[in-house]
Scaffold this motif. Structure first.
Motif, PDB file in Angstrom:
ATOM      1  N   ASP A  78      31.978  30.865  28.416  1.00 45.08           N
ATOM      2  CA  ASP A  78      32.067  32.322  28.470  1.00 45.08           C
ATOM      3  C   ASP A  78      33.508  32.735  28.739  1.00 45.08           C
ATOM      4  O   ASP A  78      34.197  32.135  29.564  1.00 45.08           O
ATOM      5  CB  ASP A  78      31.160  32.868  29.577  1.00 45.08           C
ATOM      6  N   ARG A  79      33.962  33.789  28.047  1.00 43.32           N
ATOM      7  CA  ARG A  79      35.341  34.240  28.181  1.00 43.32           C
ATOM      8  C   ARG A  79      35.587  34.970  29.505  1.00 43.32           C
ATOM      9  O   ARG A  79      36.660  34.832  30.096  1.00 43.32           O
ATOM     10  CB  ARG A  79      35.719  35.168  27.031  1.00 43.32           C
ATOM     11  N   ALA A  80      34.633  35.774  29.970  1.00 41.03           N
ATOM     12  CA  ALA A  80      34.859  36.617  31.152  1.00 41.03           C
ATOM     13  C   ALA A  80      35.348  35.826  32.371  1.00 41.03           C
ATOM     14  O   ALA A  80      36.317  36.243  33.020  1.00 41.03           O
ATOM     15  CB  ALA A  80      33.609  37.424  31.486  1.00 41.03           C
ATOM     16  N   PRO A  81      34.737  34.686  32.735  1.00 38.17           N
ATOM     17  CA  PRO A  81      35.254  33.948  33.893  1.00 38.17           C
ATOM     18  C   PRO A  81      36.664  33.401  33.677  1.00 38.17           C
ATOM     19  O   PRO A  81      37.457  33.329  34.612  1.00 38.17           O
ATOM     20  CB  PRO A  81      34.251  32.799  34.075  1.00 38.17           C
ATOM     21  N   VAL A  82      36.987  33.035  32.435  1.00 31.93           N
ATOM     22  CA  VAL A  82      38.330  32.538  32.133  1.00 31.93           C
ATOM     23  C   VAL A  82      39.336  33.681  32.281  1.00 31.93           C
ATOM     24  O   VAL A  82      40.398  33.525  32.892  1.00 31.93           O
ATOM     25  CB  VAL A  82      38.397  31.912  30.721  1.00 31.93           C
ATOM     26  N   SER A  83      38.996  34.847  31.741  1.00 35.01           N
ATOM     27  CA  SER A  83      39.876  36.020  31.846  1.00 35.01           C
ATOM     28  C   SER A  83      40.118  36.394  33.305  1.00 35.01           C
ATOM     29  O   SER A  83      41.250  36.660  33.719  1.00 35.01           O
ATOM     30  CB  SER A  83      39.275  37.218  31.104  1.00 35.01           C
ATOM     31  N   GLU A  84      39.054  36.406  34.092  1.00 34.07           N
ATOM     32  CA  GLU A  84      39.173  36.759  35.511  1.00 34.07           C
ATOM     33  C   GLU A  84      40.048  35.750  36.258  1.00 34.07           C
ATOM     34  O   GLU A  84      40.898  36.131  37.064  1.00 34.07           O
ATOM     35  CB  GLU A  84      37.786  36.824  36.137  1.00 34.07           C
ATOM     36  N   ALA A  85      39.856  34.469  35.973  1.00 35.58           N
ATOM     37  CA  ALA A  85      40.651  33.433  36.637  1.00 35.58           C
ATOM     38  C   ALA A  85      42.123  33.526  36.232  1.00 35.58           C
ATOM     39  O   ALA A  85      43.018  33.374  37.072  1.00 35.58           O
ATOM     40  CB  ALA A  85      40.100  32.052  36.304  1.00 35.58           C
ATOM     41  N   LEU A  86      42.382  33.791  34.951  1.00 35.98           N
ATOM     42  CA  LEU A  86      43.761  33.915  34.487  1.00 35.98           C
ATOM     43  C   LEU A  86      44.430  35.146  35.092  1.00 35.98           C
ATOM     44  O   LEU A  86      45.583  35.090  35.524  1.00 35.98           O
ATOM     45  CB  LEU A  86      43.809  33.956  32.959  1.00 35.98           C
ATOM     46  N   GLN A  87      43.712  36.246  35.167  1.00 38.86           N
ATOM     47  CA  GLN A  87      44.245  37.454  35.803  1.00 38.86           C
ATOM     48  C   GLN A  87      44.592  37.168  37.267  1.00 38.86           C
ATOM     49  O   GLN A  87      45.675  37.532  37.747  1.00 38.86           O
ATOM     50  CB  GLN A  87      43.241  38.598  35.709  1.00 38.86           C
ATOM     51  N   HIS A  88      43.705  36.500  37.983  1.00 37.72           N
ATOM     52  CA  HIS A  88      43.939  36.163  39.392  1.00 37.72           C
ATOM     53  C   HIS A  88      45.165  35.252  39.519  1.00 37.72           C
ATOM     54  O   HIS A  88      46.010  35.451  40.405  1.00 37.72           O
ATOM     55  CB  HIS A  88      42.702  35.496  39.988  1.00 37.72           C
ATOM     56  N   LEU A  89      45.279  34.253  38.654  1.00 35.38           N
ATOM     57  CA  LEU A  89      46.424  33.345  38.669  1.00 35.38           C
ATOM     58  C   LEU A  89      47.728  34.123  38.491  1.00 35.38           C
ATOM     59  O   LEU A  89      48.699  33.905  39.215  1.00 35.38           O
ATOM     60  CB  LEU A  89      46.274  32.305  37.550  1.00 35.38           C
ATOM     61  N   ILE A  90      47.751  35.059  37.546  1.00 35.64           N
ATOM     62  CA  ILE A  90      48.967  35.832  37.260  1.00 35.64           C
ATOM     63  C   ILE A  90      49.359  36.698  38.445  1.00 35.64           C
ATOM     64  O   ILE A  90      50.531  36.752  38.835  1.00 35.64           O
ATOM     65  CB  ILE A  90      48.790  36.648  35.968  1.00 35.64           C
ATOM     66  N   VAL A  91      48.386  37.375  39.052  1.00 35.11           N
ATOM     67  CA  VAL A  91      48.672  38.217  40.220  1.00 35.11           C
ATOM     68  C   VAL A  91      49.244  37.361  41.351  1.00 35.11           C
ATOM     69  O   VAL A  91      50.266  37.699  41.964  1.00 35.11           O
ATOM     70  CB  VAL A  91      47.411  38.970  40.689  1.00 35.11           C
ATOM     71  N   LYS A  92      48.585  36.248  41.629  1.00 37.59           N
ATOM     72  CA  LYS A  92      49.009  35.381  42.730  1.00 37.59           C
ATOM     73  C   LYS A  92      50.393  34.784  42.471  1.00 37.59           C
ATOM     74  O   LYS A  92      51.249  34.767  43.362  1.00 37.59           O
ATOM     75  CB  LYS A  92      47.977  34.266  42.925  1.00 37.59           C
ATOM     76  N   ALA A  93      50.625  34.294  41.257  1.00 38.57           N
ATOM     77  CA  ALA A  93      51.879  33.599  40.955  1.00 38.57           C
ATOM     78  C   ALA A  93      53.064  34.540  40.768  1.00 38.57           C
ATOM     79  O   ALA A  93      54.194  34.169  41.078  1.00 38.57           O
ATOM     80  CB  ALA A  93      51.701  32.732  39.709  1.00 38.57           C
ATOM     81  N   THR A  94      52.831  35.745  40.251  1.00 37.94           N
ATOM     82  CA  THR A  94      53.946  36.670  40.012  1.00 37.94           C
ATOM     83  C   THR A  94      54.196  37.604  41.183  1.00 37.94           C
ATOM     84  O   THR A  94      55.287  38.149  41.317  1.00 37.94           O
ATOM     85  CB  THR A  94      53.716  37.537  38.764  1.00 37.94           C
ATOM     86  N   GLY A  95      53.159  37.837  41.990  1.00 42.47           N
ATOM     87  CA  GLY A  95      53.291  38.795  43.074  1.00 42.47           C
ATOM     88  C   GLY A  95      53.295  40.237  42.600  1.00 42.47           C
ATOM     89  O   GLY A  95      53.650  41.147  43.349  1.00 42.47           O
ATOM     90  N   ARG A  96      52.882  40.469  41.360  1.00 45.63           N
ATOM     91  CA  ARG A  96      52.861  41.809  40.772  1.00 45.63           C
ATOM     92  C   ARG A  96      51.461  42.111  40.249  1.00 45.63           C
ATOM     93  O   ARG A  96      50.702  41.202  39.910  1.00 45.63           O
ATOM     94  CB  ARG A  96      53.867  41.922  39.620  1.00 45.63           C
ATOM     95  N   PRO A  97      51.105  43.394  40.134  1.00 40.45           N
ATOM     96  CA  PRO A  97      49.780  43.761  39.626  1.00 40.45           C
ATOM     97  C   PRO A  97      49.584  43.336  38.167  1.00 40.45           C
ATOM     98  O   PRO A  97      50.532  43.316  37.380  1.00 40.45           O
ATOM     99  CB  PRO A  97      49.764  45.288  39.748  1.00 40.45           C
ATOM    100  N   CYS A  98      48.334  43.021  37.849  1.00 40.14           N
ATOM    101  CA  CYS A  98      47.971  42.657  36.478  1.00 40.14           C
ATOM    102  C   CYS A  98      46.647  43.329  36.136  1.00 40.14           C
ATOM    103  O   CYS A  98      45.639  43.103  36.806  1.00 40.14           O
ATOM    104  CB  CYS A  98      47.824  41.139  36.359  1.00 40.14           C
TER     105      CYS A  98
END
Length: 144
Positions: free
Chosen positions: A3-23
């Motif tokens: 399923d795409r939704a859990p992958v999208s959510e995990a990638l969004q979380h990774l980006i927020v955490k790693a960049t320190g900026r909103p996504c």
């Protein structure tokens, strides 16, 4: 099937955490219910083939493509945000493991690559908006 939704959510979380900026996921990110200040990123799920498992294998495979658009007020900010996004998705630790893990129940994302880099778009810079877009391809297999 992956399923795409859990992958999208995990990638969004990774980006927020790693960049320190909103996504935002397909939309302007909100911070405390208000539009985020620049710079920020928007993650767009774009599609990709999802394959069935071969007869002797119960694992499913998927190649999921995402666009990460950095939004900023100036070109240098957009490039800075794009660099942070690239590092978030692609950077590896000295051991060879991904520096930022994607935690998705039942899914192993074993490949990440930069599919395209559209560079910086300054056509709206007079209005204070500069963007930079990159597309990433994630290769995943379901865990059985």
């Amino acid at each position: 099937m992956i399923d795409r939704a859990p992958v999208s959510e995990a990638l969004q979380h990774l980006i927020v955490k790693a960049t320190g900026r909103p996504c935002g996921l397909g939309a302007l990110p909100l911070v405390n219910g208000k539009p985020a200040e620049v710079p920020y990123v928007v993650l767009y799920p774009l599609g990709g083939p999802v394959g069935g498992a071969p007869l002797a294998d119960a694992s499913e495979d998927a190649e999921l493509v995402y666009q990460l658009t950095s939004v900023a007020g100036r070109t240098d900010q957009a490039e800075w945000m794009a660099d942070r996004g690239r590092r978030a998705v692609l950077e590896r630790a000295p051991s060879g493991a991904w520096r930022n893990s994607l935690e998705i129940p039942g899914v192993d994302v074993w490949g990440r690559e930069l599919d395209a880099d559209d560079g910086t778009d300054t056509t709206a810079s007079a209005q204070g908006v500069v963007t930079s877009s990159q597309r990433y391809r994630l290769s995943a297999t379901s865990r059985t």
